[in-house]
Enzyme design. Structure first.
Site, PDB file in Angstrom:
ATOM      1  N   SER A 183       0.976  -1.255   0.108  1.00  0.00           N
ATOM      2  CA  SER A 183       0.060  -0.024   0.069  1.00  0.00           C
ATOM      3  C   SER A 183       0.920   1.249   0.127  1.00  0.00           C
ATOM      4  CB  SER A 183      -1.041   0.005   1.248  1.00  0.00           C
ATOM      5  OG  SER A 183      -0.227  -0.270   2.288  1.00  0.00           O
ATOM      6  N   HIS A 211      -5.105  -3.189  -2.926  1.00  0.00           N
ATOM      7  CA  HIS A 211      -4.699  -2.430  -4.091  1.00  0.00           C
ATOM      8  C   HIS A 211      -4.685  -3.041  -5.405  1.00  0.00           C
ATOM      9  CE1 HIS A 211      -4.189   0.904  -1.056  1.00  0.00           C
ATOM     10  NE2 HIS A 211      -3.374  -0.120  -0.609  1.00  0.00           N
ATOM     11  N   LYS A 243     -11.139   1.101  -2.173  1.00  0.00           N
ATOM     12  CA  LYS A 243     -10.023   1.458  -3.096  1.00  0.00           C
ATOM     13  C   LYS A 243     -10.680   1.565  -4.581  1.00  0.00           C
ATOM     14  CE  LYS A 243      -7.375   1.280   0.236  1.00  0.00           C
ATOM     15  NZ  LYS A 243      -6.900   0.374   1.434  1.00  0.00           N
TER      16      LYS A 243
END
Ligand SMILES: *Cc1c(COP(=O)(O)O)cnc(C)c1O
Length: 394
Positions: A183, A211, A243
């Site tokens: 991250s 992610h 995200k």
């Protein structure tokens, strides 16, 4: 007039003073505009480069419409935890669609990724009492081992030799945990090697792909798909919706028994209110978009922006990290300088927050630049121009 409150005790005030003196003070900023590649703050508009809304879905009209429709059909609150009466048709549909998409037998929803990681690790670490993790894993993964009161061993970042050494003495059933995409660095774990390592030691491999999902792999299926790993090589896959999905909440995917086990024993699943059904409905719409031609176009646009940014920056005297993902950190070093750089960029109309310890290791404070499919070439050019000016004068 608010009622007077007692003064905070001395130790609280001195803790705050210490944070400030180390340039580590944090406070939230009030955004005066929805998630987008521009942000209005204090009445001024900025080009924004620090959101995790990588595909530009958080303010997408189809997601907004999905929430509006769901709120009319299902109301706002879920009313209870999943195991009482908070698990409605939109939650069930989302779980089934995610399982189909990823090729796992079962999926369970959590209210946040932080809680998914706490819950899964704490429930699974009880067996062997050991959790092995990459040194740069997300805080929620580290905290899961703490909640379990398990022994935590960390190997050097993405270093297979180090991971092998740590696993040598690991008992059967040890939990081996890694981020898919890291991250704060944007690089990708050596997932194929870790899968073999886990298999060699009868360990359970858990990948947090917060992610990667939506952005990488075939149909946005994430880091596992990009590494050509299948569901039977990774015992648990964690995904978050805050995200690329553009909503909020999270899930854990696994075998039917694994998900049933976590349903019995993951306390952050059991003892909390289910996410709003409207968020579940919006997330399902988001998943449909991610799998559609539009999702593919957005992934392409993001990849183009990443390439363009890296190519343009290559001419500057800065060290790029080895990242091909939307996360493009520029290491600054000490926290003071990182804050100054972020402040100078802000003066030039660029919004990008400095990330400081303990979120990143001491001495590696950074600008965590994140790119979106929706950034225009002009915005990236402005970013590069201002980075050139600001970094040239530091
Ligand atoms: C953001 C993030 C989480 C936490 O997810 P939330 O839903 O925001 O609580 C967990 N793991 C990783 C790797 C993340 O980046």
């Amino acid at each position: 007039m608010p009622a007077p409150v007692p003064d905070a005790p001395e130790w609280i005030r001195s803790a705050l003073e210490r944070q400030a003196s180390l340039a580590l003070m944090r406070r939230p900023v009030v955004m005066e505009s929805p998630q987008s590649t521009t942000a209005v703050i204090d009445g001024r508009q900025y080009d924004a480069f620090c959101s995790n809304d990588y595909l530009g879905l958080a303010y997408h009209p189809e997601l907004i419409a999905a929430v509006q429709k769901s709120v009319v059909d299902w109301g706002v609150g879920s009313g209870a935890s999943h195991l009482v009466s908070g698990h409605s048709v939109p939650h069930q549909r989302l779980e089934e669609a995610l399982a189909d998409w990823l090729g796992y037998e079962a999926v369970m929803l959590f209210s946040t990724g932080y809680m998914a990681n706490l819950g899964a690790i704490a429930a699974l670490a009880t067996h062997s009492g050991l959790v092995v993790q990459d040194k740069l894993n997300h805080a929620s993964l580290i905290d899961g081992a703490r909640l379990a009161d398990a022994k935590l061993k960390r190997y050097l970042h993405c270093d297979l030799t180090s991971a092998k050494r740590v696993m040598q003495s690991a008992p059967d059933g040890t939990l081996l945990v890694t981020d898919g995409v890291f991250s704060m660095d944007g690089d990708i774990a050596p997932l194929r090697d870790l899968a073999v390592l886990a298999q060699d030691h009868q360990a359970l491999l858990m990948v947090d792909d917060a992610h990667g999902l939506g952005c990488l792999g075939d149909m946005g299926r994430g880091s596992l798909s990009q590494a050509q790993l299948s569901a039977n090589q990774v015992s648990l896959l964690v995904g978050t919706f805050g995200k690329a999905f553009g909503t909020s909440g999270a899930f854990v995917a696994g075998s039917r028994d694994m998900v049933s086990y976590l349903t019995q024993f993951a306390r952050p699943y059991i003892y909390t209110t289910a996410m709003s059904p409207a968020i579940a409905a919006a997330t399902l719409t988001s998943l449909m978009l991610i799998c559609s031609d539009e999702g593919e176009r957005r992934r392409q646009a993001l990849a183009d922006n990443i390439r363009y940014f890296r190519a343009s920056l290559a001419e500057l005297p800065v060290t790029l990290m080895a990242s091909d993902t939307a996360i493009q950190p520029l290491i600054i070093g000490d926290s003071d300088t990182a804050l100054n750089v972020a402040g100078a960029l802000r003066d030039k109309g660029i919004w990008c927050t400095a990330i400081r310890p303990p979120t990143v290791p001491a001495g590696s404070a950074r600008l965590r630049i994140t790119l979106s499919a929706d950034h225009t070439k002009e915005q990236i050019e402005r970013l590069i121009l201002q980075l050139t000016k600001v970094l040239g004068t530091q």
